[in-house]
Design a protein around this motif. Structure first.
Motif, PDB file in Angstrom:
ATOM      1  N   SER A 140       0.860  -1.193   0.000  1.00 29.20           N
ATOM      2  CA  SER A 140       0.000   0.000   0.000  1.00 29.20           C
ATOM      3  C   SER A 140       0.889   1.235   0.000  1.00 29.20           C
ATOM      4  CB  SER A 140      -0.830   0.042   1.279  1.00 29.20           C
ATOM      5  OG  SER A 140      -1.830  -0.911   1.268  1.00 29.20           O
ATOM      6  N   ALA A 141       0.249   2.376  -0.112  1.00 28.63           N
ATOM      7  CA  ALA A 141       0.977   3.639  -0.004  1.00 28.63           C
ATOM      8  C   ALA A 141       1.383   3.852   1.456  1.00 28.63           C
ATOM      9  CB  ALA A 141       0.090   4.787  -0.469  1.00 28.63           C
TER      10      ALA A 141
ATOM     11  N   GLU B 160       1.409   4.148  -4.032  1.00 27.10           N
ATOM     12  CA  GLU B 160       1.869   2.755  -3.989  1.00 27.10           C
ATOM     13  C   GLU B 160       3.182   2.595  -4.764  1.00 27.10           C
ATOM     14  OE1 GLU B 160      -1.267   3.477  -3.641  1.00 27.10           O
ATOM     15  OE2 GLU B 160      -1.932   2.087  -2.101  1.00 27.10           O
TER      16      GLU B 160
ATOM     17  N   THR C  86      -2.159   8.389   0.770  1.00 25.60           N
ATOM     18  CA  THR C  86      -3.341   8.480  -0.103  1.00 25.60           C
ATOM     19  C   THR C  86      -4.263   9.609   0.360  1.00 25.60           C
ATOM     20  OG1 THR C  86      -3.130   6.101  -0.417  1.00 25.60           O
ATOM     21  CG2 THR C  86      -5.166   7.103  -1.184  1.00 25.60           C
TER      22      THR C  86
ATOM     23  N   PHE D  28      -3.750  -1.849  -5.155  1.00 20.36           N
ATOM     24  CA  PHE D  28      -4.814  -0.842  -5.322  1.00 20.36           C
ATOM     25  C   PHE D  28      -5.030  -0.379  -6.768  1.00 20.36           C
ATOM     26  CE2 PHE D  28      -5.037   4.043  -4.690  1.00 20.36           C
ATOM     27  CZ  PHE D  28      -6.387   4.133  -4.405  1.00 20.36           C
TER      28      PHE D  28
ATOM     29  N   ARG E  42     -10.788   2.892  -2.027  1.00 21.85           N
ATOM     30  CA  ARG E  42     -10.004   2.914  -0.801  1.00 21.85           C
ATOM     31  C   ARG E  42      -9.842   1.521  -0.204  1.00 21.85           C
ATOM     32  NH1 ARG E  42      -8.731   7.717   1.445  1.00 21.85           N
ATOM     33  NH2 ARG E  42      -6.929   6.449   2.020  1.00 21.85           N
ATOM     34  N   GLY E  43      -8.631   1.246   0.261  1.00 23.81           N
ATOM     35  CA  GLY E  43      -8.349  -0.050   0.874  1.00 23.81           C
ATOM     36  C   GLY E  43      -8.190  -1.174  -0.144  1.00 23.81           C
ATOM     37  N   GLY E  44      -8.064  -0.796  -1.427  1.00 21.16           N
ATOM     38  CA  GLY E  44      -8.104  -1.805  -2.499  1.00 21.16           C
ATOM     39  C   GLY E  44      -6.871  -2.681  -2.652  1.00 21.16           C
ATOM     40  N   SER E  45      -5.827  -2.454  -1.874  1.00 22.82           N
ATOM     41  CA  SER E  45      -4.634  -3.300  -2.031  1.00 22.82           C
ATOM     42  C   SER E  45      -4.890  -4.750  -1.625  1.00 22.82           C
ATOM     43  CB  SER E  45      -3.478  -2.762  -1.198  1.00 22.82           C
ATOM     44  OG  SER E  45      -3.149  -1.482  -1.621  1.00 22.82           O
TER      45      SER E  45
END
Ligand code: ASP
Ligand code: MG
Length: 327
Positions: free
Chosen positions: A41-42, A77, A47, A139, A153-156
């Motif tokens: 993730s970032a 990311e 983000t 993500f 959001r939270g897509g990783s």
């Protein structure tokens, strides 16, 4: 191949010290003769900061380009993936970083909420066969025209599960700063219990109802691909929690969760149950404006709809325009 997919969330990769620790974890896994694919993730609040910056630079213009915003957000990311790969290489460990697009994650063109339509693993597999540790930006993917898209959001988590499914991975580990999946959010209910295992279906229900630990679409995809997910703590050795197909009968209550920042909108009029025109307009607006409907109830005199508070004013305006002004 013995592929292990590990995903590290934003708080796990927030600074240099944390990335050092993750380097060691990855190297340890590689030394066990596993092929390690890492999804990141970032870093920290990156983000959020990028979103705030986009809002600031456009003076909060509501017609901001979702395509351009995805382009911007994807860079969070990319920073983590490149830093981690640079660090591993500087330690003499063979690693490479890839964007979601380079890793073959193909999506539709629904910017900001893109759906995965395919994962083409050839590039990824050739790196794995060459013995690289592959670090992939979570993500995000690429549509058929080559545009960068993000999953929301939270897509990783979704990236990790999709890659684990496409690569037929032995394990899919999702790392965060808590020990695993709890019976309630431990920040709200300190007495919540760590669950050893939970079924896909219950986890999906809980994630969709506000449990923040795993992205609901990642759980749905894990169920589709029958990929067991292990949710673990990055910073300490714990067994964590497993999300998997449930084969035993168990009648215990597992979760209590709540959804924050939602609003109820009430549309009042006579004979609502049989007002097909109004019902179809309501759903069309939700679809056109990308508004997720969390719950809906009908009675003879009202339709109640629960949506994100952030979208509730826009939804009300459109509903008013279509159902009242245009009459
Ligand atoms: N960085 C993105 C976010 O904060 C994706 C993710 O962390 O999974 O929403
Ligand atoms: Mg994040």
């Amino acid at each position: 191949m013995n592929i292990i997919v590990q995903k590290y969330g934003g708080s796990s990769v927030a600074d240099k010290e944390k990335l050092e620790l993750i380097c060691n974890k990855i190297i340890k896994e590689k030394n066990k003769n596993n092929d390690v694919v890492v999804v990141v993730s970032a870093q920290g609040k990156t983000t959020n900061n990028l979103i705030a910056k986009a809002e600031d630079y456009t003076n909060n213009n509501e017609f901001i380009s979702k395509k351009d915003l995805d382009f911007l957000l994807s860079t969070g990311e990319m920073q983590t993936a490149s830093l981690l790969s640079l660090m591993l290489n500087s330690k003499g460990v063979k690693a490479v970083c890839l964007t979601g697009a380079q890793a073959g994650i193909i999506t539709d063109s629904n910017f900001g909420n893109a759906k995965i339509i395919d994962v083409v693993t050839s590039n990824l597999i050739s790196y794995i066969e060459d013995n690289y540790i592959v670090i992939i930006t979570g993500f995000q993917g690429m549509d058929k025209l080559g545009n960068i898209t993000t999953f929301g959001r939270g897509g990783s988590d979704l990236s990790a599960v999709a890659l684990a499914g496409a690569l037929n991975a032995k394990k899919c580990e999702i790392y965060s700063d808590i020990d695993g999946i709890y019976s309630a959010d431990p920040k709200v209910i300190p007495n919540s219990k760590l669950l050893k295992e939970i079924s896909f279906d219950e986890m999906l229900e809980a994630s969709s109802a506000g449990a923040k630990v795993l992205h609901n679409r990642s759980v749905n995809l894990a169920k589709e691909c029958n990929i067991e997910i292990s949710a673990k703590n990055t910073f300490r050795n714990s067994k964590g929690s497993k999300v998997r197909k449930n084969i035993k009968e168990d009648f215990n209550i597992h979760f209590i969760t709540k959804k924050d920042d939602i609003s109820k909108i009430c549309i009042v009029g006579p004979m609502m149950l049989s007002n097909r025109e109004a019902i179809s307009k309501i759903f069309k607006i939700a679809h056109d404006e990308n508004i997720e409907v969390y719950m809906i109830s009908f009675s003879e005199l009202a339709i109640n709809i629960i949506v994100d508070t952030k979208k509730s004013k826009l939804f009300m305006e459109k509903l008013h325009e279509e159902l009242i002004e245009k009459k």
